[in-house]
Design an enzyme around this catalytic site. Structure first.
Site, mmCIF file in Angstrom:
data_model
loop_
_atom_site.group_PDB
_atom_site.id
_atom_site.type_symbol
_atom_site.label_atom_id
_atom_site.label_comp_id
_atom_site.label_asym_id
_atom_site.label_seq_id
_atom_site.Cartn_x
_atom_site.Cartn_y
_atom_site.Cartn_z
ATOM 1 C CB SER A 10 19.144 51.114 17.810
ATOM 2 O OG SER A 10 19.681 51.961 16.806
ATOM 3 C CG ASP A 11 25.737 49.900 18.448
ATOM 4 O OD1 ASP A 11 26.074 50.948 17.867
ATOM 5 O OD2 ASP A 11 26.566 49.151 18.996
ATOM 6 C CD1 TRP A 12 26.120 51.668 11.656
ATOM 7 C CD2 TRP A 12 26.309 53.723 12.537
ATOM 8 N NE1 TRP A 12 26.310 52.541 10.626
ATOM 9 C CE2 TRP A 12 26.444 53.813 11.125
ATOM 10 C CE3 TRP A 12 26.392 54.891 13.289
ATOM 11 C CZ2 TRP A 12 26.661 55.022 10.481
ATOM 12 C CZ3 TRP A 12 26.615 56.088 12.638
ATOM 13 C CH2 TRP A 12 26.737 56.151 11.258
ATOM 14 C CD GLU A 13 23.192 50.648 8.708
ATOM 15 O OE1 GLU A 13 23.662 49.534 8.422
ATOM 16 O OE2 GLU A 13 22.987 51.550 7.875
ATOM 17 C CB SER A 14 21.562 47.392 16.410
ATOM 18 O OG SER A 14 20.748 48.200 17.216
#
Ligand code: BGC
Length: 763
Positions: free
Chosen positions: A287-291
C-alpha cells in the site's frame, strides 16, 4: 522494436535490452521454481499470527530500537521496517528477526531512494530529460549500492506516473508526460536497482509506483481524485507499469488516490483483474503510506476493518504504516469474510521477494563489501547525468542575431553571478532527498569558479534569501554588478520544497519577486543568461525578451554546479530534451503533444488572437477551431525540444516497407548530420500517427528515440528496428491490437516535426 521480453525468469532476470513492447503478456514466472518452493515450505510452517505479521510494515522510530519494536519483531508481528538508514540499527533489527524469532524470517528494510542516496542525481524529471536509459540505469545502480551500504534492501522507486500537469508537485518525481519514454526509462531504473540478480550484493528491490492514475489528480492538486476513462488509462497511464512488470520489478505500490470513484488501494478491478490476472504479476503489492486506513477517509469503507477487507480483496499484500490488517485480519478470517488461503497468497508474495533478495542467506550488511559513498566515480556519473539533463531553451542575444552561449573564457573578464540558487548546495538537490547532504554539493558558483580562467573576476549577489522572497532591496546592487560584467548568469527557479509530494502550486511562475528581478536587470545591456533550477516546468513566456539565454537545469543534484558550468563554458554542448511540454500560460494546462485531433483542430490559418477580434464579430467568424483566444494553441516549448551548440540536419529518412504486414518487423533509417564545428549529442525522435482507429488516436505518438553522439562536421546513420506490435493500442473493446490502415511517420529533433512519410499496415 521487437516484442522482446523474457517470458521466464530464473531469478528475476531482467530484459537486458531497452526494448519496449505493448504486446499482450503471456504468463511468466517472476521467481524461479526453487524460490517458490522454499517460500511455500516456509509458509506451511507458519501460524496464522506469523502470517499476519508478514503483512505489516512499520516506520522506524529512530536511532535506538525501543523495547516495543524489538518485542513486536520477536513475536513475528513485523515484516518490514521503513525509514531506517543507520546500518547498525538495521543489522540489529535483522538480528532480532533472524535469531530471536521462531522461524527466523528476515526483514525488508524500505527507504525512498528516489534519485540517489548520498550521491544525488538530477530529479527524475531531469533524468528523463537525458532520454538515456543508460544514464538512468547508472543512477539507480549507484543509489542501490549506496543505500545497500546502510542496510536498505527495498526502494520505493521508480515513480512512473504519467504527469501532464506541471502544477502537480510530484511531476518532479516523474519521468514526464509520455508513456513510451516513461516505460523505457522506468524499466531502466528497475534494472539499475535490481540488476539481473536481486540477491547480489548492492542490489535492492524496486517498487513501481503509484499504481495507478495518481498523476492525473484534478487540477494538479496532490492526492486529488483522478477520473480517467478505461481506454485512456490503458493507453496512457498503464503502459509504464506493464513494462515494469514485464522486466521484473519486484514490487508495486498502490496509489492512495481515488481512481474513477474507487481509490486505487481498494480497487479490485485495477489490482486484481488488470495487475494480477491480465498481467500475471507475482511480485509484492504494497500500500502507500496509510492508504489502507485512508479508504475510510475517502468514504469507501466505514471503518478500519472494512478498509482491511477491501484492500485484501483487491490484493494488497503489505500495509505501509497503518495497522488495519494486523488489527482486523484475524477477525475477518474468523468471520469467513477473508479466506486464509487469500492471506497465504499475500504472504507467499512477500516471502518470495525475501528469498529472491537473498536475505535468508545474507540478512546482514557488511559495509566493506560495498563501494565508498559519494566516491569520485559516483560523483562523475552524477555530473554526467546532470550535464545531459540540462535543456537549452533559448539562446539568442536580445540585441543581435547571435547566440550568447557558450561563454568565451578568454574574452570574458568579469562575470556577475546573481540569484538565490547560485550558491545553495541544498536547494539544487531537489525533492525526495532524505539522505542527500549539502556538504557534498558543488554549487553553481563553485562550478563557475572551478572552470573560469584565473584572470576572470566573478562577483556574486544572491539578491533574495530564498526563491519566494519578495524583498527588492538588493536589486540596485545586482544591477550594478551586472552592468560591470561582460556577462550575467542569473540562477533562479524554485527551492526544493516547492515541488514534490504535497507541494503542488496553482501558479507556476517564478515565485516571489524573481520575475521583477529579471525585469529590472534587463535594463542592462550586459547579456543575461538565465539558469533555471526547478522541480517542474515553469511559465517562462514573459521572460523571453528580457534574457539572452535560458538553460533549464531542473534540480540537478550533487554535481549540478559543475555540470552547468561545463555547459556554460562550452566544454560540452547542451543535449537534454524536454520530457514534458512547457505551457505558455497556466490556462493551457493540460497541454501535451500526444493530444487528439478533435473535429476542429487548431491551425495557424484558423487562429485569431484576442486583440485582432473585430468588435461585434459574428459568432461563427472566428475560425471555429480548438484554440484559446488569448494565447497561441502551441506550447511555449514542445515535448522533445532542446537546443544545442551544434546544428543538426536530418537526411534520407526512409522506411523499409511502405506496406507492412501485421505481425512483422520493419526498419526506419536516416542520417543525422552535424553541420557545426562542435561535437555534440543529439536525441533523435521517431513519431507516428495512426490516421484512423476504432478509437481516435493521438496526432503524434513517440515510438522510438536514440541519443547519438555526432562529431563536428560529420554524420552518423541511425536505424530504428520496429515491429507492428509497437503500433498496437487498446482498441474500442479495450483489447491490445495494431489495426490495419494508413499511418504517417516522421523522425526529427522534437515533437513539433512534420510527419511526412506515409505507410500502411495490412492484414
Ligand atoms: C508517498 C510514497 C512513498 C511513501 C513512503 C508516501 O507519502 O506517496 O511515494 O514511497 O510515502 O515514504
Amino acid at each position: 522494436m521487437s516484442t522482446k521480453f523474457i517470458q521466464a525468469f530464473s531469478n528475476l532476470k531482467l530484459n537486458l535490452e531497452y526494448s519496449f513492447s505493448m504486446s499482450n503478456s503471456p504468463a511468466f514466472n517472476l521467481y524461479s521454481a526453487d524460490i517458490s518452493k522454499k517460500a511455500k515450505q516456509l509458509l506451511s510452517k507458519m501460524t496464522l499470527d506469523e502470517k499476519l505479521g508478514q503483512l505489516s510494515q512499520v516506520c522506524s522510530p529512530g536511532a535506538h530500537i525501543p523495547d516495543y519494536l524489538a518485542e513486536s519483531i520477536r513475536q513475528g508481528r513485523i515484516s518490514s521496517v521503513i525509514n531506517e538508514v543507520d546500518l547498525n540499527v538495521n543489522n540489529a533489527l535483522q538480528r532480532i528477526a533472524v535469531e530471536e524469532t521462531r522461524l527466523g524470517i528476515p526483514l525488508l528494510i524500505g527507504r525512498d531512494v528516489i534519485h540517489g542516496f548520498k550521491t544525488i542525481f538530477p530529479i527524475p524529471l531531469g533524468q528523463a530529460a537525458t532520454w538515456s536509459p543508460e544514464i538512468v540505469e547508472k543512477g539507480a545502480r549507484i543509489a542501490a549500492e549506496e543505500s545497500s551500504k546502510a542496510g536498505v534492501n527495498w526502494t520505493f522507486a521508480p515513480m512512473i506516473d504519467i504527469a501532464r500537469d506541471p502544477r502537480w508537485g510530484r511531476i518532479a518525481e516523474s519521468l514526464g508526460e509520455d508513456p513510451h519514454l516513461c516505460s523505457i526509462l522506468g524499466a531502466a531504473m528497475v534494472k539499475g536497482f535490481q540488476t539481473d540478480d536481486l540477491s547480489s550484493i548492492g542490489s535492492i528491490a524496486a517498487c513501481a509506483k503509484h499504481f495507478a492514475g495518481y498523476g492525473a489528480s484534478e487540477s494538479g492538486r496532490d492526492y486529488n481524485t483522478a477520473n480517467i476513462p478505461e481506454n485512456e488509462l490503458r493507453n496512457v497511464y498503464l503502459p509504464p507499469f506493464h513494462q515494469a512488470a514485464k522486466v521484473g520489478a519486484a514490487s508495486f505500490m498502490a496509489s492512495f488516490s481515488d481512481l474513477n470513484g474507487v481509490p486505487a488501494t481498494g480497487n479490485r478491478w485495477l489490482l486484481k483483474q488488470v495487475l494480477r490476472e491480465e498481467w500475471n504479476y507475482q511480485g509484492v503489492l504494497v500500500s502507500d503510506w496509510e492508504s489502507i486506513k485512508e479508504l475510510q477517509v475517502h468514504g469507501l469503507s466505514a471503518n478500519e476493518k472494512d478498509s482491511a477487507y477491501l484492500a485484501a480483496k483487491a490484493g494488497v499484500d503489505m500495509e505501509m504504516a497503518s495497522t488495519c490488517y494486523i488489527d482486523n485480519m484475524a477477525a475477518l478470517i474468523a468471520e469467513h469474510q477473508i479466506d486464509e488461503a487469500e492471506v497465504d497468497q499475500m504472504v507467499l508474495n512477500i516471502l518470495q521477494m525475501k528469498f529472491a533478495l537473498g536475505l535468508f542467506e545474507n540478512p546482514f550488511t557488511d559495509p566493506q563489501t560495498l563501494p565508498e559513498l559519494v566516491n569520485p566515480s559516483n560523483r562523475n556519473a552524477a555530473k554526467d547525468a546532470a550535464q545531459k539533463s540540462c535543456v537549452l531553451l533559448h539562446n539568442r542575444s536580445r540585441f543581435e542575431q547571435r547566440p550568447v552561449l557558450p561563454i568565451d573564457r578568454e574574452s570574458t573578464k568579469r562575470i556577475a553571478v546573481i540569484g538565490p540558487l547560485a550558491n545553495d548546495g541544498y536547494e539544487q538537490l531537489g525533492t525526495w532527498i532524505f539522505d542527500g547532504e549539502e556538504k557534498h554539493s558543488v554549487t553553481c558558483l563553485a562550478g563557475l569558479e572551478a572552470l573560469a580562467n584565473d584572470s576572470t573576476g566573478i562577483v556574486f549577489e544572491p539578491v533574495f534569501a530564498n526563491s519566494r522572497d519578495r524583498d527588492t532591496q538588493h536589486f540596485d546592487k545586482a544591477l550594478d554588478l551586472v552592468n560591470s560584467a561582460d556577462v550575467a548568469i542569473v540562477y533562479l527557479g524554485e527551492e526544493s520544497i516547492l515541488s514534490g509530494e504535497a507541494h503542488s502550486r496553482a501558479n507556476i511562475d517564478l515565485p516571489g519577486a524573481q520575475p521583477e528581478l529579471i525585469d529590472y536587470l534587463s535594463q542592462s545591456n550586459t547579456p543575461i543568461v538565465l539558469v533555471v533550477l526547478a522541480g517542474r516546468p515553469l511559465i517562462l513566456e514573459s521572460l523571453l525578451d528580457k534574457v539572452d539565454s535560458i538553460l533549464y537545469a531542473w534540480h540537478p543534484g550533487t554535481m549540478g554546479g559543475l555540470a552547468i558550468a561545463e555547459l556554460l563554458f562550452g566544454e560540452a554542448s547542451p543535449s537534454g530534451k524536454l520530457p514534458v511540454s512547457f505551457p505558455r500560460v497556466l490556462g493551457q494546462i493540460p497541454i501535451y503533444y500526444a493530444q487528439k485531433n478533435s473535429g476542429r483542430p487548431a491551425s495557424e490559418d484558423k487562429y485569431v488572437y484576442i486583440d485582432d477580434v473585430p468588435e461585434r464579430a459574428p459568432q461563427t467568424s472566428l475560425g471555429m477551431a480548438a484554440t484559446h483566444l488569448d494565447t497561441h494553441f502551441s506550447p511555449l516549448y514542445p515535448f522533445g525540444f532542446g537546443l544545442s551548440y551544434a546544428r543538426f540536419e536530418y537526411h534520407e529518412v526512409c522506411i523499409s516497407h511502405s506496406e507492412i504486414k501485421l505481425g512483422s518487423a520493419f526498419e526506419v533509417s536516416l542520417i543525422v548530420e552535424n553541420k557545426s564545428d562542435v561535437d555534440a549529442d543529439e536525441i533523435v525522435q521517431l513519431y507516428i500517427r495512426d490516421l484512423v482507429g476504432s478509437v481516435t488516436r493521438p496526432v503524434k505518438e513517440l515510438k522510438g528515440f536514440k541519443r547519438v553522439t555526432v562529431k563536428a562536421n560529420s554524420s552518423v546513420p541511425v536505424t530504428f528496428k520496429m515491429h507492428t506490435d509497437d503500433l498496437a493500442f487498446y482498441d474500442i473493446c479495450n483489447q491490445l491490437n495494431a489495426e490495419s490502415g494508413d499511418f504517417l511517420l516522421g523522425v526529427g529533433a522534437d515533437s513539433s516535426l512534420e510527419l511526412n512519410i506515409p505507410f500502411k499496415l495490412v492484414k
